[in-house]
Enzyme design. Structure first.
Site, PDB file in Angstrom:
ATOM      1  N   VAL A   7      -9.751  -0.217  -6.758  1.00 37.90           N
ATOM      2  CA  VAL A   7      -9.790  -1.425  -6.247  1.00 37.90           C
ATOM      3  C   VAL A   7      -9.312  -1.224  -4.736  1.00 37.90           C
ATOM      4  O   VAL A   7      -7.936   0.147  -4.511  1.00 37.90           O
ATOM      5  CB  VAL A   7      -9.051  -2.357  -6.868  1.00 37.90           C
ATOM      6  CG1 VAL A   7      -8.837  -3.573  -5.974  1.00 37.90           C
ATOM      7  CG2 VAL A   7      -9.586  -2.955  -7.842  1.00 37.90           C
ATOM      8  N   GLU A   8      -9.358  -1.841  -3.391  1.00 37.34           N
ATOM      9  CA  GLU A   8      -8.907  -1.238  -2.345  1.00 37.34           C
ATOM     10  C   GLU A   8      -7.235  -1.020  -1.934  1.00 37.34           C
ATOM     11  O   GLU A   8      -6.877  -0.377  -1.288  1.00 37.34           O
ATOM     12  CB  GLU A   8      -9.115  -2.477  -1.160  1.00 37.34           C
ATOM     13  CG  GLU A   8      -8.332  -3.308  -1.109  1.00 37.34           C
ATOM     14  CD  GLU A   8      -9.235  -4.359  -0.920  1.00 37.34           C
ATOM     15  OE1 GLU A   8      -8.754  -5.295   0.794  1.00 37.34           O
ATOM     16  OE2 GLU A   8     -10.819  -4.976  -1.079  1.00 37.34           O
ATOM     17  N   SER A   9      -6.872  -2.009  -2.954  1.00 28.28           N
ATOM     18  CA  SER A   9      -5.331  -1.200  -3.217  1.00 28.28           C
ATOM     19  C   SER A   9      -4.504   0.137  -3.141  1.00 28.28           C
ATOM     20  O   SER A   9      -4.009   0.628  -3.329  1.00 28.28           O
ATOM     21  CB  SER A   9      -4.591  -2.624  -3.893  1.00 28.28           C
ATOM     22  OG  SER A   9      -5.027  -2.552  -5.164  1.00 28.28           O
ATOM     23  N   GLY A  10      -5.393   0.660  -4.124  1.00 28.39           N
ATOM     24  CA  GLY A  10      -5.095   2.175  -5.067  1.00 28.39           C
ATOM     25  C   GLY A  10      -5.119   1.972  -6.183  1.00 28.39           C
ATOM     26  O   GLY A  10      -4.354   2.955  -6.549  1.00 28.39           O
ATOM     27  N   GLN A  58      -8.863  -4.277   7.655  1.00 25.47           N
ATOM     28  CA  GLN A  58      -7.448  -3.617   7.026  1.00 25.47           C
ATOM     29  C   GLN A  58      -7.476  -2.019   6.884  1.00 25.47           C
ATOM     30  O   GLN A  58      -6.499  -1.757   7.344  1.00 25.47           O
ATOM     31  CB  GLN A  58      -8.099  -3.846   5.056  1.00 25.47           C
ATOM     32  CG  GLN A  58      -6.990  -3.203   4.613  1.00 25.47           C
ATOM     33  CD  GLN A  58      -6.912  -5.070   2.880  1.00 25.47           C
ATOM     34  OE1 GLN A  58      -7.279  -6.194   3.042  1.00 25.47           O
ATOM     35  NE2 GLN A  58      -6.550  -4.062   2.387  1.00 25.47           N
TER      36      GLN A  58
END
Length: 512
Positions: A325-328, A106
């Site tokens: 979290v990877e979303s930011g 991703q």
């Protein structure tokens, strides 16, 4: 100046047969439902557009909507994405060889958008080496009908890298909150920032069309220029959503909650009541013991995102660590399940691409990830479970560069039932599927690479804790109430190293 505003049906008519389209979103967050469902409707009625290539970075579905609308044989001939765990029709099509399918990390996909926008031929990165992304293993190909190699192995100054080639985009579909007639776009009510602008610029590099679905049309000149995420000169068409409660939801479970986009902060008493002690919380409790004060933490989907943050708060550790979290998103109270990637009461929010820069570069202090299989070499499979091709999401980007990786998993699967209490664990019904296997079905995480990089790795289950050492995978703890031979070793396809100082897990973990 041309009129950029059009209906969703008119937008769907712009998609040409055999073209490459790209969508931006995560789970159902920022999914352009109006446009995607109209493309589906047009195809079912006319068999056009057909033979599309679909490109997407994060997974974009809640099991029913999002890119699920495009999961029809003939509509898409090739999919290049990272995750389909919440897209069952896509997993079925991939498993049944009804579509060519490539899984790429991703983070590498969102970085690739920037490299494409900059006019480069692709992206060079070590991320993916020694995993199923590596062309020496599977090259990211997820089924037997996928033949072409798109990932290449390169060597620069005696160092190995993977080359991810640019993907020319014909159409990009994005979503925002408001736009004016010139196309200037804001995302104020979206729950995360995502990688909207890099994707837009990547499409523009190839002369691609950008279609934006919005919730509001506003007067020209009324938008704060600092709030404009995409300048209007880069947006070709605007679709005003006619049914926002259905087709422009902030996320799957909420139409709109101002706490998830930082407009308000909710009472600290909301969303943090203590959860009952079950197998997932037990695993999380043991995993949390591995945190050092001051650590920056990443939470993956599943057990980590659903229980680790809650346990950190219950143990009054929130002030001494930073959860990401990877979303930011940073801090706050994380949502989970089909709403993975968002949170209330955040301390900060950066873009998806910027977060992946951090994860790929410096690397988080500790990451918590789910897992499906573990083998004798310390390899972990979290991407192909049986015939289900869930994909990697941000798993490979994050685990290859974190300083400490902690996998959270039950010891067996399918039917496992346990009782937790009185300081011990009891197996009521054993799972039918072994997770400790000789060779994993797919290498999502390389044990050998972890040893080469001197990376810490623990695999935490409800009854056993394993640690990766220079000598190999070692069993270091077992749960009170568990028999080493019957409940652990006899249920493994390989025999691990057993620590000379094999310990019992702390009995307090098994007490409500």
């Amino acid at each position: 100046m041309k009129n950029k505003i059009m209906t969703k049906e008119e937008a769907a008519e712009l998609i040409r047969d055999d073209s490459t389209i790209c969508t931006v979103g995560m789970t159902l967050i920022s999914a352009s439902e109006s446009v995607l469902s109209s493309i589906e409707k047009r195809f079912l009625e006319t068999e056009s557009p057909k033979n599309l290539t679909l490109v997407h970075a994060a997974g974009q579905s809640d099991r029913n909507r999002g890119i699920q609308h495009l999961a029809h044989p003939g509509l898409v001939k090739r999919i290049i994405g990272s995750h389909w765990g919440l897209a069952p029709r896509w997993m079925a099509m991939i498993s049944d060889n009804q579509v060519e399918a490539y899984c790429l990390p991703q983070g590498q996909m969102v970085h690739l958008y920037s490299d494409m926008a900059a006019g480069l031929q692709g992206r060079i990165s070590p991320v993916g080496l020694n995993t199923f992304i590596d062309p020496r293993i599977e090259g990211g190909k997820m089924n037997s009908c996928t033949k072409e190699d798109i990932v290449e192995l390169m060597q620069i100054k005696d160092q190995e890298y993977l080359f991810y080639p640019a993907i020319p985009l014909d159409t990009l579909i994005i979503r925002g909150t408001a736009a004016d007639s010139k196309g200037n776009l804001t995302t104020d009510e979206e729950a995360i920032k995502l990688e909207v602008l890099p994707a837009v610029l990547a499409a523009k590099r190839f002369g691609g069309r950008v279609i934006a679905q919005v919730k509001y049309l506003v007067e020209d000149g009324s938008l704060d220029p600092k709030s404009v995420v995409v300048p209007g000169s880069f947006i070709d068409n605007i679709v005003l959503c006619s049914d926002p409660e259905t087709d422009h939801r902030q996320t799957s479970s909420w139409y709109y909650d101002p706490a998830y986009c930082g407009k308000i902060r909710v009472s600290t008493q909301q969303g943090i009541s203590k959860t009952p002690l079950d197998i997932r919380k037990l695993i999380g409790r043991r995993a949390v013991e591995l945190i050092n004060p001051g650590a920056i933490i990443n939470l993956g989907t599943g057990i980590p995102n659903d229980v680790i943050g809650q346990i950190v708060k219950e143990k009054n550790m929130a002030a001494s660590v930073t959860i990401t979290v990877e979303s930011g998103i940073y801090g706050g109270i994380q949502a989970g399940g089909v709403d993975f990637g968002i949170g209330r009461n955040l301390s900060s929010m950066i873009s998806h691409q910027e977060q992946m820069l951090y994860y790929n570069g410096a690397g988080v202090d500790i990451t918590y990830m789910g897992a499906g299989e573990l083998d004798k070499d310390g390899n972990v499979n979290a991407t192909r479970l049986g015939s289900q091709c869930t994909g990697a999401g941000g798993f490979i980007d994050i685990t290859q560069n974190a300083k400490h990786v902690v996998f959270c998993s039950t010891f067996t699967a399918k039917g496992l039932k346990v009782e937790v209490g009185n300081g011990k664990l009891s197996i009521v019904q054993e799972g039918q599927v072994k997770k400790m296997v000789n060779t994993v079905n797919q290498i999502s995480y390389s044990g050998n690479l972890a040893i080469e990089k001197n990376q810490k790795m623990h695999f935490v289950t409800e009854r056993a804790v394993f640690e990766m050492t220079e000598q190999g995978l070692m069993l270091i703890e077992i749960a009170p109430g568990i028999d080493l031979e019957k409940d652990i070793l006899n249920l493994m396809d390989f025999k691990p190293l057993i620590s000379k100082n094999l310990k019992l897990m702390d009995q307090s973990l098994f007490t409500q």
